[in-house]
Design a protein around this motif. Structure first.
Motif, PDB file in Angstrom:
ATOM      1  N   SER A  58      50.650  36.044  40.498  1.00 57.96           N
ATOM      2  CA  SER A  58      50.773  37.471  40.201  1.00 57.96           C
ATOM      3  C   SER A  58      51.165  37.693  38.744  1.00 57.96           C
ATOM      4  O   SER A  58      50.631  38.602  38.070  1.00 57.96           O
ATOM      5  CB  SER A  58      51.805  38.102  41.136  1.00 57.96           C
ATOM      6  OG  SER A  58      51.961  39.479  40.867  1.00 57.96           O
ATOM      7  N   LEU A  83      45.788  41.744  42.151  1.00 55.04           N
ATOM      8  CA  LEU A  83      47.248  41.785  42.289  1.00 55.04           C
ATOM      9  C   LEU A  83      47.646  42.178  43.716  1.00 55.04           C
ATOM     10  O   LEU A  83      48.617  41.633  44.279  1.00 55.04           O
ATOM     11  CB  LEU A  83      47.853  42.763  41.288  1.00 55.04           C
ATOM     12  CG  LEU A  83      48.020  42.258  39.849  1.00 55.04           C
ATOM     13  CD1 LEU A  83      48.511  43.374  38.938  1.00 55.04           C
ATOM     14  CD2 LEU A  83      49.001  41.083  39.810  1.00 55.04           C
ATOM     15  N   ASN A 141      49.833  39.820  46.005  1.00 56.11           N
ATOM     16  CA  ASN A 141      51.132  40.272  46.516  1.00 56.11           C
ATOM     17  C   ASN A 141      51.188  40.207  48.038  1.00 56.11           C
ATOM     18  O   ASN A 141      52.223  39.861  48.614  1.00 56.11           O
ATOM     19  CB  ASN A 141      51.403  41.697  46.034  1.00 56.11           C
ATOM     20  CG  ASN A 141      51.677  41.757  44.539  1.00 56.11           C
ATOM     21  OD1 ASN A 141      52.124  40.781  43.947  1.00 56.11           O
ATOM     22  ND2 ASN A 141      51.409  42.897  43.922  1.00 56.11           N
TER      23      ASN A 141
END
Length: 417
Positions: free
Chosen positions: A82, A99, A103
């Motif tokens: 990330s 992302l 995540n």
């Protein structure tokens, strides 16, 4: 970092067009991710795991047995990935999409890491026999459930690109639905705390709950169910809350006391009860257990009859020894001298209320063992002796007539002889 990478490629005379830049960034991220994966999985955590397995500390050994390090390594990789995506990629739809996926990956493996840690704590408590007196499994399942709900809210908020507070604010309207969905876990958690706080039930206790056909040893106390291994090797599952709302019998106190109760009657034929004659008393006085008793009782009776000027002309006058009372005294002395009967616990030989099946003479005592096989053997030996000696007192055991009895009656006196 994106502009810095372009300047590096320009200084070295390398092409820095869009596809070349994208390929370079992808290669850097892939190489970094691979290097971190090899470093964490094959070097760092392998060494740490080997050290912990050889440790003398039990908790470290348990941690090494679980998949904690593998999940933790993937979580760290997700965090680093990330960070790389944030540094190398330009802000835009592609970066946000990658992302978000990264995540979610990190949250999932972070949740698995927490599950592995909680599992290690639970295993540690069980191996140290601490969880036997504490609803550890139920509490761990509760923490896992709350953590899973929290992770689910975070993932949904990322997919919807909304703040988690936005979703939490909407949960107020769903409280009734959630209470209905999670009714059993909530009731189970409350029941587990009550069982532990009041010391009502522990793992390993002998539980008897006829309503659920449960009679055996408790092997698991979970968030929603309690498992009982019955003596016939079947397993009964009981809702945890049922142990609070319904009644059950816990035999653990009996096991810890070291004595198991014998409470069983012998039914005496009432027509065989009579006064003892002098010959009967002389015969029974030869018993080591009855000699002193008969002497003391006879002196007491003679003194009473002499004081009240009562002769022996009629058994209706004065006091007399009976074969049933003497037999009851014999059994009491027999139990008091039995090597497998507890003398510090209640010991009685008593008459209870009859029910048309003879006179119930009940044996009430405790063995010096709680082991089932030994207990049954002791009880059987005692009643074997009772049935064998009852005839010496001129008594008969009450027994309903059988087909053999009727056939003997029909055969006439010649055959009965």
């Amino acid at each position: 970092m994106h502009d810095y990478l372009i300047s590096i490629l320009t200084n070295y005379g390398l092409p820095h067009s869009g596809w070349m830049l994208t390929l370079t960034i992808a290669a850097l991220i892939a190489l970094t991710t691979a290097a971190v994966h090899i470093l964490l999985h094959l070097v760092v955590f392998r060494i740490i795991g080997a050290k912990m397995q050889s440790s003398k500390i039990l908790f470290l050994q348990v941690l090494a047995e679980k998949s904690l390090f593998k999940n933790l390594a993937f979580t760290i990789q997700g965090v680093l990935l990330s960070l790389q995506l944030s540094l190398w990629l330009e802000q835009g739809g592609v970066q946000e999409f990658l992302l978000t996926l990264t995540n979610i990956f990190t949250i999932i493996f972070g949740l698995l890491t927490l599950f592995a840690l909680l599992g290690a704590v639970e295993t540690y408590f069980f191996r140290r026999n601490i969880a036997q007196h504490f609803p550890m499994r139920g509490l761990m399942q509760t923490v896992k459930l709350i953590a899973a709900i929290g992770a689910g809210i975070l993932i949904v908020s990322m997919l919807l690109n909304k703040s988690p507070l936005f979703l939490l604010s909407g949960l107020g309207a769903m409280t009734a639905v959630l209470m209905l969905v999670f009714k059993d876990p909530i009731l189970g958690l409350v029941a587990g705390i009550q069982l532990s706080a009041n010391k009502m039930l522990n793992i390993g206790d002998w539980l008897e709950m006829p309503k659920y056909n449960a009679d055996g040893s408790v092997i698991d106390i979970g968030l929603t169910t309690v498992k009982v291994s019955n003596w016939d090797n079947t397993v009964t599952t009981i809702p945890t809350y049922a142990l609070i709302s319904d009644s059950f019998k816990n035999w653990q106190a009996m096991s810890e006391s070291g004595g198991r109760r014998i409470k069983r009657p012998v039914y005496i034929d009432s027509t065989s009860v009579r006064f003892l004659s002098e010959a009967d008393i002389e015969k029974l006085a030869q018993s080591r257990l009855l000699k002193e008793y008969l002497s003391e009782r006879q002196q007491e009776i003679d003194a009473f009859n002499h004081e009240h000027a009562i002769g022996s002309d009629s058994p209706l006058n004065g006091r007399r020894l009976t074969n049933l009372g003497t037999f009851r005294a014999y059994l009491k002395h027999y139990l008091e001298n039995h090597p497998r009967i507890r003398k510090d616990m209640t010991l009685l030989v008593r008459q209870t209320e009859g029910s048309g099946n003879g006179i119930p003479l009940e044996i009430y005592c405790f063995t010096n063992t709680v082991a089932w096989g030994e207990y049954e053997a002791i009880q059987s030996d005692i009643f074997d002796h009772i049935f064998a000696v009852i005839g010496e007192f001129g008594l008969r055991v009450f027994q309903n007539p059988t087909g053999h009895d009727f056939s003997m009656m029909a055969a006439g006196p010649e055959r009965r002889q």
